[in-house]
Scaffold this motif. Structure first.
Motif, PDB file in Angstrom:
ATOM      1  N   GLY A  29       0.817  -1.201   0.000  1.00 47.13           N
ATOM      2  CA  GLY A  29       0.000   0.000   0.000  1.00 47.13           C
ATOM      3  C   GLY A  29       0.851   1.251   0.000  1.00 47.13           C
ATOM      4  O   GLY A  29       1.832   1.361   0.743  1.00 47.13           O
ATOM      5  N   LEU A  30       0.500   2.215  -0.820  1.00 47.99           N
ATOM      6  CA  LEU A  30       1.218   3.490  -0.903  1.00 47.99           C
ATOM      7  C   LEU A  30       0.422   4.542  -0.140  1.00 47.99           C
ATOM      8  O   LEU A  30      -0.680   4.914  -0.531  1.00 47.99           O
ATOM      9  CB  LEU A  30       1.407   3.911  -2.362  1.00 47.99           C
ATOM     10  N   THR A  31       0.969   4.998   0.981  1.00 49.92           N
ATOM     11  CA  THR A  31       0.286   5.973   1.820  1.00 49.92           C
ATOM     12  C   THR A  31       0.456   7.378   1.257  1.00 49.92           C
ATOM     13  O   THR A  31       1.107   7.592   0.234  1.00 49.92           O
ATOM     14  CB  THR A  31       0.833   5.906   3.247  1.00 49.92           C
ATOM     15  N   GLU A  32      -0.133   8.345   1.971  1.00 51.39           N
ATOM     16  CA  GLU A  32      -0.020   9.734   1.538  1.00 51.39           C
ATOM     17  C   GLU A  32       1.389  10.269   1.700  1.00 51.39           C
ATOM     18  O   GLU A  32       1.708  11.352   1.201  1.00 51.39           O
ATOM     19  CB  GLU A  32      -0.991  10.617   2.331  1.00 51.39           C
ATOM     20  N   ASP A  48     -16.359   8.842   0.604  1.00 53.02           N
ATOM     21  CA  ASP A  48     -15.813   9.348   1.862  1.00 53.02           C
ATOM     22  C   ASP A  48     -15.351   8.222   2.775  1.00 53.02           C
ATOM     23  O   ASP A  48     -14.381   8.380   3.522  1.00 53.02           O
ATOM     24  CB  ASP A  48     -16.860  10.205   2.580  1.00 53.02           C
ATOM     25  N   ASP A  49     -16.082   7.092   2.771  1.00 51.82           N
ATOM     26  CA  ASP A  49     -15.739   5.990   3.662  1.00 51.82           C
ATOM     27  C   ASP A  49     -14.924   4.913   2.964  1.00 51.82           C
ATOM     28  O   ASP A  49     -14.729   3.828   3.495  1.00 51.82           O
ATOM     29  CB  ASP A  49     -17.007   5.365   4.256  1.00 51.82           C
ATOM     30  N   GLU A  50     -14.450   5.163   1.746  1.00 51.41           N
ATOM     31  CA  GLU A  50     -13.696   4.162   1.013  1.00 51.41           C
ATOM     32  C   GLU A  50     -12.234   4.229   1.408  1.00 51.41           C
ATOM     33  O   GLU A  50     -11.725   5.278   1.801  1.00 51.41           O
ATOM     34  CB  GLU A  50     -13.835   4.389  -0.492  1.00 51.41           C
ATOM     35  N   GLN A  51     -11.574   3.079   1.329  1.00 54.30           N
ATOM     36  CA  GLN A  51     -10.173   3.031   1.669  1.00 54.30           C
ATOM     37  C   GLN A  51      -9.360   3.925   0.737  1.00 54.30           C
ATOM     38  O   GLN A  51      -9.436   3.824  -0.470  1.00 54.30           O
ATOM     39  CB  GLN A  51      -9.668   1.595   1.590  1.00 54.30           C
ATOM     40  N   LYS A  52      -8.554   4.809   1.334  1.00 50.30           N
ATOM     41  CA  LYS A  52      -7.774   5.762   0.552  1.00 50.30           C
ATOM     42  C   LYS A  52      -6.354   5.252   0.258  1.00 50.30           C
ATOM     43  O   LYS A  52      -5.636   5.847  -0.511  1.00 50.30           O
ATOM     44  CB  LYS A  52      -7.674   7.091   1.305  1.00 50.30           C
ATOM     45  N   ILE A  53      -5.936   4.172   0.917  1.00 49.92           N
ATOM     46  CA  ILE A  53      -4.609   3.626   0.684  1.00 49.92           C
ATOM     47  C   ILE A  53      -4.718   2.578  -0.407  1.00 49.92           C
ATOM     48  O   ILE A  53      -5.263   1.500  -0.206  1.00 49.92           O
ATOM     49  CB  ILE A  53      -4.027   3.020   1.980  1.00 49.92           C
ATOM     50  N   TRP A  54      -4.197   2.884  -1.603  1.00 48.99           N
ATOM     51  CA  TRP A  54      -4.202   1.968  -2.730  1.00 48.99           C
ATOM     52  C   TRP A  54      -2.842   1.305  -2.839  1.00 48.99           C
ATOM     53  O   TRP A  54      -1.821   1.869  -2.453  1.00 48.99           O
ATOM     54  CB  TRP A  54      -4.500   2.723  -4.026  1.00 48.99           C
ATOM     55  N   THR A  55      -2.841   0.113  -3.418  1.00 45.42           N
ATOM     56  CA  THR A  55      -1.587  -0.546  -3.712  1.00 45.42           C
ATOM     57  C   THR A  55      -0.969   0.063  -4.965  1.00 45.42           C
ATOM     58  O   THR A  55      -1.621   0.799  -5.722  1.00 45.42           O
ATOM     59  CB  THR A  55      -1.800  -2.049  -3.897  1.00 45.42           C
ATOM     60  N   SER A  56       0.296  -0.263  -5.190  1.00 49.00           N
ATOM     61  CA  SER A  56       0.965   0.278  -6.373  1.00 49.00           C
ATOM     62  C   SER A  56       0.340  -0.249  -7.661  1.00 49.00           C
ATOM     63  O   SER A  56       0.281   0.471  -8.675  1.00 49.00           O
ATOM     64  CB  SER A  56       2.450  -0.070  -6.328  1.00 49.00           C
ATOM     65  N   VAL A  57      -0.178  -1.477  -7.635  1.00 53.24           N
ATOM     66  CA  VAL A  57      -0.855  -2.010  -8.817  1.00 53.24           C
ATOM     67  C   VAL A  57      -2.157  -1.256  -9.071  1.00 53.24           C
ATOM     68  O   VAL A  57      -2.518  -0.968 -10.228  1.00 53.24           O
ATOM     69  CB  VAL A  57      -1.095  -3.517  -8.643  1.00 53.24           C
ATOM     70  N   GLN A  58      -2.886  -0.928  -8.005  1.00 46.12           N
ATOM     71  CA  GLN A  58      -4.138  -0.177  -8.175  1.00 46.12           C
ATOM     72  C   GLN A  58      -3.870   1.219  -8.732  1.00 46.12           C
ATOM     73  O   GLN A  58      -4.640   1.722  -9.558  1.00 46.12           O
ATOM     74  CB  GLN A  58      -4.868  -0.089  -6.835  1.00 46.12           C
ATOM     75  N   TRP A  59      -2.782   1.863  -8.303  1.00 43.90           N
ATOM     76  CA  TRP A  59      -2.449   3.171  -8.862  1.00 43.90           C
ATOM     77  C   TRP A  59      -2.106   3.044 -10.341  1.00 43.90           C
ATOM     78  O   TRP A  59      -2.501   3.897 -11.160  1.00 43.90           O
ATOM     79  CB  TRP A  59      -1.267   3.789  -8.106  1.00 43.90           C
ATOM     80  N   ALA A  60      -1.383   1.993 -10.710  1.00 44.33           N
ATOM     81  CA  ALA A  60      -1.053   1.794 -12.127  1.00 44.33           C
ATOM     82  C   ALA A  60      -2.308   1.539 -12.954  1.00 44.33           C
ATOM     83  O   ALA A  60      -2.456   2.058 -14.072  1.00 44.33           O
ATOM     84  CB  ALA A  60      -0.068   0.623 -12.258  1.00 44.33           C
ATOM     85  N   GLU A  61      -3.239   0.742 -12.419  1.00 42.81           N
ATOM     86  CA  GLU A  61      -4.484   0.489 -13.148  1.00 42.81           C
ATOM     87  C   GLU A  61      -5.319   1.755 -13.268  1.00 42.81           C
ATOM     88  O   GLU A  61      -6.015   1.963 -14.272  1.00 42.81           O
ATOM     89  CB  GLU A  61      -5.274  -0.605 -12.439  1.00 42.81           C
ATOM     90  N   HIS A  62      -5.277   2.608 -12.246  1.00 44.58           N
ATOM     91  CA  HIS A  62      -6.011   3.875 -12.317  1.00 44.58           C
ATOM     92  C   HIS A  62      -5.467   4.752 -13.444  1.00 44.58           C
ATOM     93  O   HIS A  62      -6.237   5.404 -14.159  1.00 44.58           O
ATOM     94  CB  HIS A  62      -5.920   4.592 -10.976  1.00 44.58           C
TER      95      HIS A  62
END
Length: 514
Positions: A29-32, A48-62
């Motif tokens: 997970g990549l934090t702020e 608002d209630d969704e997890q804000k810490i995404w993994t590096s793969v999720q950031w790449a897919e975004h």
């Protein structure tokens, strides 16, 4: 600050891996503290209630999603290489930037490259990664959310260089040399400096592993606290305690690293009197003697900022509550107070701090000329035990001082045991869901941790009492000459013992003691 523009690619995974210096992973997970900035439209994709810490793969897919949403988008050259990657490196001797400073630099570089246009909602998706010391990477997809292709300006590198020069001026960084100059010879780092660098990386608040673990623990506690029911309250408190311990470990590592890189100081002779202002009542220069007590203009909260640990003690005795954050510790007023009660609280704190010698900047309503009488706190009498041990020359004197701590009936540790037990009994009947857990925790501290401390100190005291030996480094010379000495008239070369200055009388209180 030197910007570099990489060649455009088809997939963001390689650019993120280069920014992180490791392959992207679905488990990391990549934090702020790592993703310091991103495009404004990301808020529409997270609730608002969704997890804000995404993994590096999720950031790449975004970043890769615009490829799937607009399969026919292409550049004017009819290619599909839409991933733009640029990085900026600081001078090796530059200071470490904070998270907000990295975020400000990332947004300014994104605007200079044209991938962020203020006021445009359907812009490019981009994020800024700060995972390497002195470097920030910006990775963007040139396909807009509406399907349009963003063509970077032809002079994008010149614009990035000009913006980097302005950022250097605004943040007071070392500028890039414009003319030929002889490179400075940097000394080789010592072993202590290398070890201090390792400890600093471990305790780093932005990219350190301990900060990442603590962020995940705090996020898990926050998620559990929002679940219905009181079953998870004990787990939340345990996770909060774990996060506090991790933060304490980070602070200890920072302190250790600072001691490693400090130059060695000559050892103080045993006869040199201590210079602690708390023990000797000597007015020394303060390193942090300025405080600010005001109402926050946005939240209207009464906040006190600044000061050292002694000032924090004065604020807490006045009624303020400490708020420990990552980068600072400030104080707030207790909840549920009226505006008049908060004003009285602030006026009392201002008066006490000024009596203690602090410079307090406050709102006009809190300014006061009152100077209440001050008394030594209870902790100062306990600190005298440490002074007795520092001045002890025999094991008997040290054992006598430790007896005040370890006495079975009326010792300080026995009284602390009673305080913990009384506080636990007080929480038993408060009625909230977390109160029984707090009571159990306090009893656990008294029965386990405090018992270990009492046992070890009592054993240390008994061992010292049985030795009846002088301390070899604290013996004082009596000046007597042995009878077997031929030169009986010789004068002892030892320095004379320090003069004992009589302690000043305690000040007479002007008012009635509380």
């Amino acid at each position: 600050m030197i910007p570099r523009l990489h060649e455009r690619t088809h997939r963001p995974h390689d650019s993120l891996a280069a920014a992180l210096r490791r392959p992207v992973s679905p488990n990391e997970g990549l934090t702020e503290y790592t993703v310091v900035a991103h495009w404004p439209g990301l808020d529409y994709f997270t609730l608002d209630d969704e997890q804000k810490i995404w993994t590096s793969v999720q950031w790449a897919e975004h970043l890769e999603d615009p490829y799937l949403e607009h399969p026919f988008a292409a550049s004017p050259e009819d290619d599909r290489r839409a991933i733009l990657h640029l990085d900026v490196r600081l001078h090796p001797d530059d200071r470490e930037l904070t998270g907000p400073e990295w975020a400000e630099a990332a947004h300014r570089l994104a605007r200079a490259a044209g991938i962020e246009i203020p006021g445009k909602e359907h812009g490019c998706r981009w994020l800024a990664v700060q995972a390497q010391p002195g470097r920030i990477d910006v990775v963007a997809n040139l396909i807009h959310s509406d399907g349009a292709w963003h063509a970077p300006p032809a002079d994008v590198l010149r614009r990035l260089s000009n913006e980097a020069r302005r950022i250097e001026q605004d943040l007071h960084l070392i500028p890039v040399r414009t003319g030929p100059s002889r490179p400075a010879i940097r000394p080789a780092p010592t072993a202590s400096a290398q070890l201090a660098s390792v400890l600093t990386q471990l305790a780093d608040e932005q990219i350190g592993p301990l900060a990442t673990v603590r962020g995940l623990v705090e996020h898990t506690a926050h998620r559990i606290a929002r679940q219905p029911g009181a079953a998870g309250i004990d787990t939340v408190h345990r996770l909060e305690l774990i996060a506090r311990r991790l933060h304490a470990i980070q602070q200890d590592l920072d302190t250790t690293a600072a001691h490693l890189i400090q130059p060695r100081v000559a050892t103080v002779p045993p006869g040199t009197p201590p210079t602690d202002r708390r023990r000797r009542n000597v007015s020394l220069p303060r390193t942090d003697c300025f405080l600010d007590i005001r109402r926050d203009p946005h939240s209207d909260e009464l906040l006190a900022r600044g000061g050292d640990s002694e000032a924090h003690s004065v604020l807490q005795r006045a009624g303020f509550i400490a708020v420990v954050r990552v980068h600072e510790t400030y104080h707030r007023s207790p909840t549920g107070l009226t505006e008049d009660d908060e004003s009285r609280l602030a006026i009392d704190a201002v008066a006490r701090l000024r009596v203690a010698g602090y410079h307090v900047d406050c709102d006009e309503d809190f300014d006061t000329g009152s100077r209440p009488a001050s008394y030594l706190p209870l902790g100062s009498s306990v600190a005298q035990i440490a002074e007795r041990i520092r001045e002890a020359t025999t094991t008997d004197e040290a054992a006598d001082a430790l007896t005040e701590l370890t006495a079975a009936h009326d010792g300080i540790l026995a009284a602390l045991d009673e305080v913990l037990t009384a506080t636990a009994d007080f929480h038993d009947g408060l009625g909230q869901a977390a109160d029984p857990y707090i009571a159990r925790r306090l009893r656990y501290l008294a029965d386990e941790h405090l018992r270990v401390i009492r046992t070890d100190l009592a054993d240390t005291r008994n061992t010292l009492a049985d030795r009846h030996a002088p301390h070899p480094g604290r013996n004082t010379c009596s000046g007597d000459v042995p009878a077997t000495e031929y030169e009986r008239s010789a004068v002892c070369a030892c320095p004379p013992p320090p003069r004992t200055v009589p302690a000043p009388r305690p000040p007479v209180a002007a008012g009635r003691r509380r």
